[in-house]
Scaffold this motif. Structure first.
Motif, PDB file in Angstrom:
ATOM      1  N   GLY A  15      44.762  48.008  41.419  1.00 24.38           N
ATOM      2  CA  GLY A  15      43.735  46.988  41.528  1.00 24.38           C
ATOM      3  C   GLY A  15      43.995  45.783  40.652  1.00 24.38           C
ATOM      4  O   GLY A  15      43.812  44.624  41.075  1.00 24.38           O
ATOM      5  N   LEU A  16      44.444  46.010  39.435  1.00 23.86           N
ATOM      6  CA  LEU A  16      44.578  44.922  38.471  1.00 23.86           C
ATOM      7  C   LEU A  16      45.768  44.025  38.765  1.00 23.86           C
ATOM      8  O   LEU A  16      45.716  42.809  38.501  1.00 23.86           O
ATOM      9  N   VAL A  17      46.850  44.570  39.324  1.00 23.29           N
ATOM     10  CA  VAL A  17      48.042  43.752  39.549  1.00 23.29           C
ATOM     11  C   VAL A  17      47.761  42.630  40.551  1.00 23.29           C
ATOM     12  O   VAL A  17      48.332  41.540  40.453  1.00 23.29           O
ATOM     13  N   VAL A  18      46.855  42.863  41.496  1.00 23.93           N
ATOM     14  CA  VAL A  18      46.517  41.820  42.466  1.00 23.93           C
ATOM     15  C   VAL A  18      45.813  40.657  41.780  1.00 23.93           C
ATOM     16  O   VAL A  18      46.071  39.486  42.084  1.00 23.93           O
ATOM     17  N   PHE A  19      44.924  40.967  40.835  1.00 20.73           N
ATOM     18  CA  PHE A  19      44.235  39.909  40.100  1.00 20.73           C
ATOM     19  C   PHE A  19      45.213  39.110  39.246  1.00 20.73           C
ATOM     20  O   PHE A  19      45.135  37.880  39.187  1.00 20.73           O
ATOM     21  N   VAL A  20      46.117  39.799  38.570  1.00 26.59           N
ATOM     22  CA  VAL A  20      47.088  39.109  37.723  1.00 26.59           C
ATOM     23  C   VAL A  20      47.967  38.180  38.561  1.00 26.59           C
ATOM     24  O   VAL A  20      48.193  37.014  38.198  1.00 26.59           O
ATOM     25  N   ALA A  21      48.452  38.687  39.702  1.00 18.80           N
ATOM     26  CA  ALA A  21      49.289  37.861  40.566  1.00 18.80           C
ATOM     27  C   ALA A  21      48.502  36.675  41.117  1.00 18.80           C
ATOM     28  O   ALA A  21      49.015  35.546  41.198  1.00 18.80           O
ATOM     29  N   GLY A  22      47.259  36.911  41.503  1.00 13.42           N
ATOM     30  CA  GLY A  22      46.437  35.824  42.020  1.00 13.42           C
ATOM     31  C   GLY A  22      46.149  34.763  40.975  1.00 13.42           C
ATOM     32  O   GLY A  22      46.177  33.553  41.262  1.00 13.42           O
ATOM     33  N   MET A  23      45.866  35.182  39.746  1.00 13.91           N
ATOM     34  CA  MET A  23      45.590  34.226  38.668  1.00 13.91           C
ATOM     35  C   MET A  23      46.818  33.403  38.328  1.00 13.91           C
ATOM     36  O   MET A  23      46.728  32.190  38.085  1.00 13.91           O
ATOM     37  N   GLN A  24      47.991  34.038  38.321  1.00 13.58           N
ATOM     38  CA  GLN A  24      49.200  33.269  38.028  1.00 13.58           C
ATOM     39  C   GLN A  24      49.512  32.304  39.166  1.00 13.58           C
ATOM     40  O   GLN A  24      50.024  31.202  38.923  1.00 13.58           O
ATOM     41  N   THR A  25      49.208  32.710  40.396  1.00 11.42           N
ATOM     42  CA  THR A  25      49.394  31.799  41.525  1.00 11.42           C
ATOM     43  C   THR A  25      48.494  30.579  41.381  1.00 11.42           C
ATOM     44  O   THR A  25      48.928  29.437  41.616  1.00 11.42           O
ATOM     45  N   ALA A  26      47.242  30.809  40.980  1.00 16.62           N
ATOM     46  CA  ALA A  26      46.317  29.686  40.765  1.00 16.62           C
ATOM     47  C   ALA A  26      46.835  28.754  39.675  1.00 16.62           C
ATOM     48  O   ALA A  26      46.710  27.524  39.783  1.00 16.62           O
ATOM     49  N   PHE A  44      45.872  37.344  29.601  1.00 17.40           N
ATOM     50  CA  PHE A  44      44.889  38.315  29.107  1.00 17.40           C
ATOM     51  C   PHE A  44      44.847  39.552  30.000  1.00 17.40           C
ATOM     52  O   PHE A  44      45.035  40.684  29.531  1.00 17.40           O
ATOM     53  N   TRP A  45      44.619  39.349  31.290  1.00 17.15           N
ATOM     54  CA  TRP A  45      44.541  40.497  32.203  1.00 17.15           C
ATOM     55  C   TRP A  45      45.914  41.134  32.395  1.00 17.15           C
ATOM     56  O   TRP A  45      46.013  42.350  32.622  1.00 17.15           O
ATOM     57  N   GLY A  46      46.980  40.334  32.294  1.00 12.08           N
ATOM     58  CA  GLY A  46      48.331  40.887  32.387  1.00 12.08           C
ATOM     59  C   GLY A  46      48.636  41.839  31.253  1.00 12.08           C
ATOM     60  O   GLY A  46      49.324  42.849  31.435  1.00 12.08           O
ATOM     61  N   THR A  47      48.126  41.549  30.067  1.00 11.82           N
ATOM     62  CA  THR A  47      48.317  42.455  28.932  1.00 11.82           C
ATOM     63  C   THR A  47      47.680  43.811  29.196  1.00 11.82           C
ATOM     64  O   THR A  47      48.283  44.865  28.958  1.00 11.82           O
ATOM     65  N   LEU A  48      46.458  43.798  29.718  1.00 14.55           N
ATOM     66  CA  LEU A  48      45.763  45.053  30.010  1.00 14.55           C
ATOM     67  C   LEU A  48      46.481  45.817  31.123  1.00 14.55           C
ATOM     68  O   LEU A  48      46.563  47.053  31.086  1.00 14.55           O
ATOM     69  N   TYR A  49      47.015  45.075  32.092  1.00  9.25           N
ATOM     70  CA  TYR A  49      47.774  45.729  33.165  1.00  9.25           C
ATOM     71  C   TYR A  49      49.035  46.399  32.633  1.00  9.25           C
ATOM     72  O   TYR A  49      49.340  47.546  32.992  1.00  9.25           O
ATOM     73  N   VAL A  50      49.767  45.716  31.775  1.00  9.52           N
ATOM     74  CA  VAL A  50      51.012  46.269  31.236  1.00  9.52           C
ATOM     75  C   VAL A  50      50.737  47.522  30.408  1.00  9.52           C
ATOM     76  O   VAL A  50      51.482  48.508  30.480  1.00  9.52           O
ATOM     77  N   ILE A  51      49.670  47.506  29.615  1.00  5.11           N
ATOM     78  CA  ILE A  51      49.301  48.689  28.832  1.00  5.11           C
ATOM     79  C   ILE A  51      49.063  49.879  29.761  1.00  5.11           C
ATOM     80  O   ILE A  51      49.598  50.976  29.551  1.00  5.11           O
ATOM     81  N   ASN A  52      48.276  49.659  30.793  1.00  4.29           N
ATOM     82  CA  ASN A  52      47.940  50.749  31.714  1.00  4.29           C
ATOM     83  C   ASN A  52      49.166  51.229  32.478  1.00  4.29           C
ATOM     84  O   ASN A  52      49.358  52.440  32.671  1.00  4.29           O
TER      85      ASN A  52
END
Length: 418
Positions: A27-38, A53-61
């Motif tokens: 779920g989180l990787v889609v948000f990270v990719a979308g935010m970087q696209t924006a 910020f959200w990428g850090t949480l994704y990498v931890i998980n």
């Protein structure tokens, strides 16, 4: 102690713990990719802050979750030798593809993305995170393709008591695959959406000065969550239609309707002869939890969406607290869903071909118990560590050094009352 019971408990425990990581990562990787696209398209600094910020949480998980996936592979050889011997030639192929994608392709691209900040051209760097996302969902596809074969064995023939793959395409056309994959994708979108919305809501409750970052993040999460919640129900019902065709006894036990149960028993008698082929009746409980919980989340997330469009969501504290409380609910629902899917297949390891009693390895119960305790302790520790690290970095917000670069302070002219 019984070897079969211990082996089943171990697999159920490790699968459930592992899927907690998987649902959030997907779920989180889609948000990270979308935010970087924006950020790449608009050039706005706020999207870079959101991405990091959200990428850090994704990498931890992701980093801790991938370790739990290794345990899943070990169990097939340790506890389920009969399954590997009879059906390994078929379901081993998609599992091998998943391993190559998850442990090599996905991890490689993610490493390049992490260390490529301010070093790679922005469009190449953006392509990397989208490749990570594609690889993640491709990995989910192959895992579910293997599981779908266990649910509804297709594309094979039996030779001397062993299954051999004859039609690889049939694995991808399996009635048990398509809707279940979309169901998992929907669950991941819901989990990611409520995760982003919940943490953003928590920061507004704490009166953050990162208003623009968390206002936009809150919007993204609140918009995505009802889409995921509604899709879960939609594809869940489509799965039930398919289950009625290839696993009628599971559906009958889920519904607990006497007429349906009797019809399923007669059908099992015709297909397999005398015997008890009914899964445990308690699977109706997680089924009801899953369905009722999904309906509640549809209503709750739609209410938050309405408040968002009327600009009331941030001003009213009650829905903010509700979003924080709802964060763990999707993870409860995905565990109940896996219980229904896997336990509902009992007593079969491969439906109609191999029972779990025939699939279990001939090993002493003490050895299985030792591995069960050891794996559970390790995975439990990883879950605790994962959520502790996520909570720690989520609480700090996006103003700290991330991925080897330092973010500037938020623009003060963007801070407005809320």
């Amino acid at each position: 102690m019984d070897t079969l019971l211990l082996a089943r408990l171990q697999f159920a425990t490790t699968t459930s713990l592992h899927f907690l990581f998987v649902a959030l990562s997907l779920g989180l990787v889609v948000f990270v990719a979308g935010m970087q696209t924006a950020h790449a398209v608009s050039g706005k600094a706020v999207y870079a802050r959101m991405t990091k910020f959200w990428g850090t949480l994704y990498v931890i998980n992701y980093a801790l979750g991938i370790v739990t996936g290794l345990v899943m592979e070990f169990q097939f050889g340790l506890n389920w030798g009969g399954l590997s011997e009879v059906a390994g030639n078929v379901f081993g192929a998609p599992l091998a593809l998943e391993t190559l994608i998850a442990f090599f392709v996905e991890a490689t691209f993610l490493g390049m993305w992490i260390f490529g900040w301010n070093r790679l051209p922005k469009w190449i760097h953006l392509a990397l995170i989208w490749l990570v996302a594609v690889a993640a969902y491709a990995s989910a596809l192959w895992v579910l393709a293997a599981n779908a074969f266990l649910q509804n064995p297709v594309g094979h023939e039996m030779r001397n008591g062993r299954a051999y793959l004859t039609d690889f395409g049939a694995l991808l056309r399996n009635d048990s695959l398509t809707d279940s994959l979309l169901h998992v994708v929907s669950a991941a979108l819901l989990a990611g959406g409520l995760f982003v919305a919940g943490i953003s809501a928590w920061h507004f409750i704490r009166r953050t000065d990162e208003v623009e970052v968390f206002r936009r993040s809150l919007r993204w999460g609140v918009v995505a969550a009802p889409v995921g919640a509604f899709s879960i129900i939609h594809f869940g019902f489509l799965q039930e239609v398919a289950i009625g065709r290839y696993q009628p006894m599971k559906l009958a036990v889920m519904y607990q309707e006497p007429a349906r149960l009797e019809a399923a028993r007669q059908l099992m008698l015709q297909r397999f002869g005398p015997g008890d082929f009914a899964p445990p009746s308690w699977i109706a409980i997680p089924y009801q939890i899953m369905m009722n919980g999904a309906f509640v989340l549809v209503l709750a997330t739609l209410a938050c969406l309405v408040l968002l469009f009327r600009n009331w969501l941030i001003r009213l504290r009650v829905p903010l607290y509700a979003l924080v409380v709802m964060m763990p609910v999707p993870f409860v629902l995905v565990i109940t869903g896996w219980l229904v899917r896997e336990v509902g297949r009992q007593p079969w390891a491969v439906y109609g071909l191999l029972t779990t009693e025939q699939a279990v390895s001939d090993v002493p119960p003490g050895l299985v118990l030792a591995s069960y305790v050891g794996f559970t302790l390790v995975l439990g520790l990883l879950v605790v560590l994962d959520y502790w690290l996520i909570a720690t970095y989520a609480r700090r917000g996006p103003r700290h050094t991330l991925f080897g670069t330092t973010l500037a302070e938020p623009a003060r002219d963007r801070l407005t009352a809320y």
